[in-house]
Design an enzyme around this catalytic site. Structure first.
Site, PDB file in Angstrom:
ATOM      1  N   THR A 140       0.692  -1.369   0.206  1.00 21.96           N
ATOM      2  CA  THR A 140       0.093   0.120   0.295  1.00 21.96           C
ATOM      3  C   THR A 140       1.231   1.656  -0.084  1.00 21.96           C
ATOM      4  O   THR A 140       0.743   2.044  -0.508  1.00 21.96           O
ATOM      5  CB  THR A 140      -1.321   0.608   1.680  1.00 21.96           C
ATOM      6  N   ASP A 141       2.766   1.022   0.128  1.00 26.78           N
ATOM      7  CA  ASP A 141       2.780   2.135   0.356  1.00 26.78           C
ATOM      8  C   ASP A 141       3.266   3.209  -0.186  1.00 26.78           C
ATOM      9  O   ASP A 141       3.141   4.429  -0.701  1.00 26.78           O
ATOM     10  CB  ASP A 141       4.634   2.052   1.211  1.00 26.78           C
ATOM     11  N   ALA A 198      16.092 -12.265   6.195  1.00 27.31           N
ATOM     12  CA  ALA A 198      14.328 -12.579   6.695  1.00 27.31           C
ATOM     13  C   ALA A 198      13.161 -11.613   6.202  1.00 27.31           C
ATOM     14  O   ALA A 198      12.016 -12.194   7.202  1.00 27.31           O
ATOM     15  CB  ALA A 198      14.794 -12.954   7.764  1.00 27.31           C
ATOM     16  N   LEU A 221      13.169  -8.890   7.670  1.00 28.96           N
ATOM     17  CA  LEU A 221      12.663  -7.682   8.336  1.00 28.96           C
ATOM     18  C   LEU A 221      14.047  -6.514   7.973  1.00 28.96           C
ATOM     19  O   LEU A 221      13.979  -5.565   8.835  1.00 28.96           O
ATOM     20  CB  LEU A 221      13.308  -8.628   9.645  1.00 28.96           C
ATOM     21  N   SER A 222      13.874  -6.123   6.910  1.00 29.38           N
ATOM     22  CA  SER A 222      14.913  -4.855   6.369  1.00 29.38           C
ATOM     23  C   SER A 222      16.099  -4.740   7.147  1.00 29.38           C
ATOM     24  O   SER A 222      15.480  -3.577   7.758  1.00 29.38           O
ATOM     25  CB  SER A 222      13.387  -3.714   6.517  1.00 29.38           C
ATOM     26  N   SER A 250      18.594  -4.283   5.026  1.00 32.63           N
ATOM     27  CA  SER A 250      18.867  -3.176   4.905  1.00 32.63           C
ATOM     28  C   SER A 250      18.697  -1.625   4.883  1.00 32.63           C
ATOM     29  O   SER A 250      19.190  -0.251   4.715  1.00 32.63           O
ATOM     30  CB  SER A 250      19.242  -3.278   2.988  1.00 32.63           C
ATOM     31  N   GLU A 252      18.457   3.655  -1.471  1.00 34.52           N
ATOM     32  CA  GLU A 252      17.854   2.603  -2.007  1.00 34.52           C
ATOM     33  C   GLU A 252      17.380   2.621  -3.336  1.00 34.52           C
ATOM     34  O   GLU A 252      17.593   1.691  -3.733  1.00 34.52           O
ATOM     35  CB  GLU A 252      16.910   1.731  -0.803  1.00 34.52           C
ATOM     36  N   ASP A 285       9.363   0.654   4.854  1.00 35.35           N
ATOM     37  CA  ASP A 285      11.063   0.077   5.929  1.00 35.35           C
ATOM     38  C   ASP A 285      11.710   1.207   6.742  1.00 35.35           C
ATOM     39  O   ASP A 285      12.142   1.633   7.556  1.00 35.35           O
ATOM     40  CB  ASP A 285      11.877  -0.469   4.927  1.00 35.35           C
TER      41      ASP A 285
HETATM   42  C1  GLA Z   1       8.575  -4.341   0.453  1.00 34.58           C
HETATM   43  C2  GLA Z   1       9.163  -2.852   0.604  1.00 34.58           C
HETATM   44  C3  GLA Z   1       8.290  -2.027   0.605  1.00 34.58           C
HETATM   45  C4  GLA Z   1       6.758  -2.506   0.762  1.00 34.58           C
HETATM   46  C5  GLA Z   1       6.656  -3.957   1.106  1.00 34.58           C
HETATM   47  C6  GLA Z   1       5.216  -4.076   0.423  1.00 34.58           C
HETATM   48  O1  GLA Z   1       9.373  -4.310   2.088  1.00 34.58           O
HETATM   49  O2  GLA Z   1      11.211  -2.305   0.145  1.00 34.58           O
HETATM   50  O3  GLA Z   1       8.288  -0.274   0.167  1.00 34.58           O
HETATM   51  O4  GLA Z   1       6.184  -2.296  -0.486  1.00 34.58           O
HETATM   52  O5  GLA Z   1       7.822  -4.741   0.674  1.00 34.58           O
HETATM   53  O6  GLA Z   1       4.042  -3.818   1.741  1.00 34.58           O
END
Ligand code: GLA
Length: 390
Positions: free
Chosen positions: A36-37, A123, A125-126, A128, A160, A172
């Site tokens: 949705t972002d 995993a 969990l971002s 990066s 990014e 993220d």
């Molecule tokens: C990844 C992207 C986010 C978002 C999600 C899905 O994590 O980095 O920006 O779009 O997918 O909601």
């Protein structure tokens, strides 16, 4: 604190002298609001109690040197001319930040740093995004520029998008920057200043179940979904004129139902996922505000079904993980989290059941899929910050 102390010791061993500042940024988990972002919709997420840190000091000149503890390597680059490094991909998140800062007139010179952390890599969990945000807090401390947290999240996202080349939205980086202990972050992606912290209470844990699926988010697939969403927005913009529709965020469920006859089946389904997931975020927030975890959990379950059947970003392993969680004591709701096509599910679980839940889920999943899952029992946590090392 232990992470910081260890990194400071590692710094001493690898560079001559003492580390002075540390940038700290958590990983994140998406709780509701899937893709949705970038459709300018709503998200509900949490920073988690797993962090990436960048710890070091400013040095003269324009050479940056970073020692990455988990890889055991030291990599340098010229801060006046960052170039994509294909051998040590992790350094690109730091280089990207330096490159974005230069674009807005903040010139970064030399520095030495240790990169460490406990955000599980790969995993979903971002780690990066956490590295980008930690880099900004670290550089802000050593180079003394002023930047508010929303701008930090945007600069990290730009790093990014523009340097690393991943077309992600703001989820993220924003979650890593704005998290709050025992709260979720609710964000209207159209207006980043309009975010709110929604109390989750201290007896809920987020059990993150990494499917360890052999495939994971492929840039190509993510970008194709993005394009599909933009094509759908264009369709509704023509159908609903003179109403202004720039993104799927602008289309209501009723408008979608009345104006979807001439749209290709796959595009219609992708749009349906986004439009209904936006509503699920709002419903989830309303439920949480009333302390109604049951309804919140139901929104999560429905979001996954929508990903699976309409958006097409689930996969066999994620669906198995979802099914295996059914009926385990303590569970309120669960869904895939993040880009999809692999990665993890997020399970909203009563804190006193989190351990037994994770154990049972891993056991069931192994029986069904033959794969060893990784379970991370996480708490919603505070967002990024910097500390001075004494
Ligand atoms: C990844 C992207 C986010 C978002 C999600 C899905 O994590 O980095 O920006 O779009 O997918 O909601």
């Amino acid at each position: 604190m232990e992470l910081i102390q260890n990194a400071a010791k590692t710094f001493k061993k690898n560079f001559k002298g003492e580390a002075e500042y540390c940038g700290i940024a958590p990983g994140r988990v998406e709780v509701l609001g899937n893709h949705t972002d970038y459709n300018e919709g709503f998200i509900l997420s949490a920073a988690i109690d797993r962090e990436i840190i960048l710890c070091g000091r400013k040095v003269a000149g324009n050479k940056a040197t970073v020692f990455a503890t988990s890889y055991g390597v030291k990599v340098s680059f010229d801060t006046t001319a960052p170039v994509l490094d294909t051998d040590n991909f992790w350094i690109n998140y730091i280089q990207g930040v330096v490159s974005e800062l230069a674009k807005i007139g903040i010139d970064i010179g030399g520095f030495e740093a240790v990169l460490d952390g406990n955000v599980p890599l790969g995993a979903g969990l971002s780690s990066s995004a956490a590295l980008e945000v930690a880099t900004l807090y670290f550089l802000q401390s050593i180079y003394g520029f002023e930047m508010n947290p929303v701008k930090i999240a945007l600069t990290a996202q730009a790093a990014e998008n523009n340097f690393v080349g991943m077309n992600c939205g703001i989820l993220d980086q924003f979650s890593s920057t704005m998290g709050k202990k025992d709260h979720l972050v609710f964000l209207d992606c159209r207006d980043l200043d309009e975010y709110r912290h929604i109390p989750l209470g201290n007896n809920i844990e987020l059990v993150i179940a990494n499917t360890n699926a052999p495939h994971s988010l492929v840039d190509g697939a993510y970008n194709r979904l993005r394009e599909c969403c933009f094509a759908a927005a264009e369709h509704y913009s023509q159908k609903l004129a003179p109403k202004k529709v720039t993104h799927l965020r602008d289309v209501t469920v009723e408008e979608m139902n009345a104006n979807s006859d001439e749209i290709a089946e796959d595009v219609r389904k992708r749009a349906k996922h986004i439009i209904t997931d936006n509503q699920r975020v709002l419903d989830g927030v309303a439920a949480l505000e009333k302390g109604d975890l049951k309804t919140m959990g139901e929104c999560m379950n429905l979001s996954h079904i929508s990903s699976r059947d309409d958006f097409g970003n689930s996969c066999k392993e994620l669906d198995i993980m979802m099914e295996c969680a059914e009926g385990i004591d303590g569970l309120y709701g669960r869904r895939l989290s993040g880009g999809g096509f692999g990665g993890c599910t997020v399970n909203l679980v009563a804190a006193d059941r989190a351990e037994s839940f994770a154990e049972e889920l891993a056991k069931r999943y192994k029986e069904r899929s033959g794969i060893d899952a990784e379970m991370h029992i996480c708490r919603a946590w505070d967002g990024a910050h910097a500390v001075k090392i004494d």
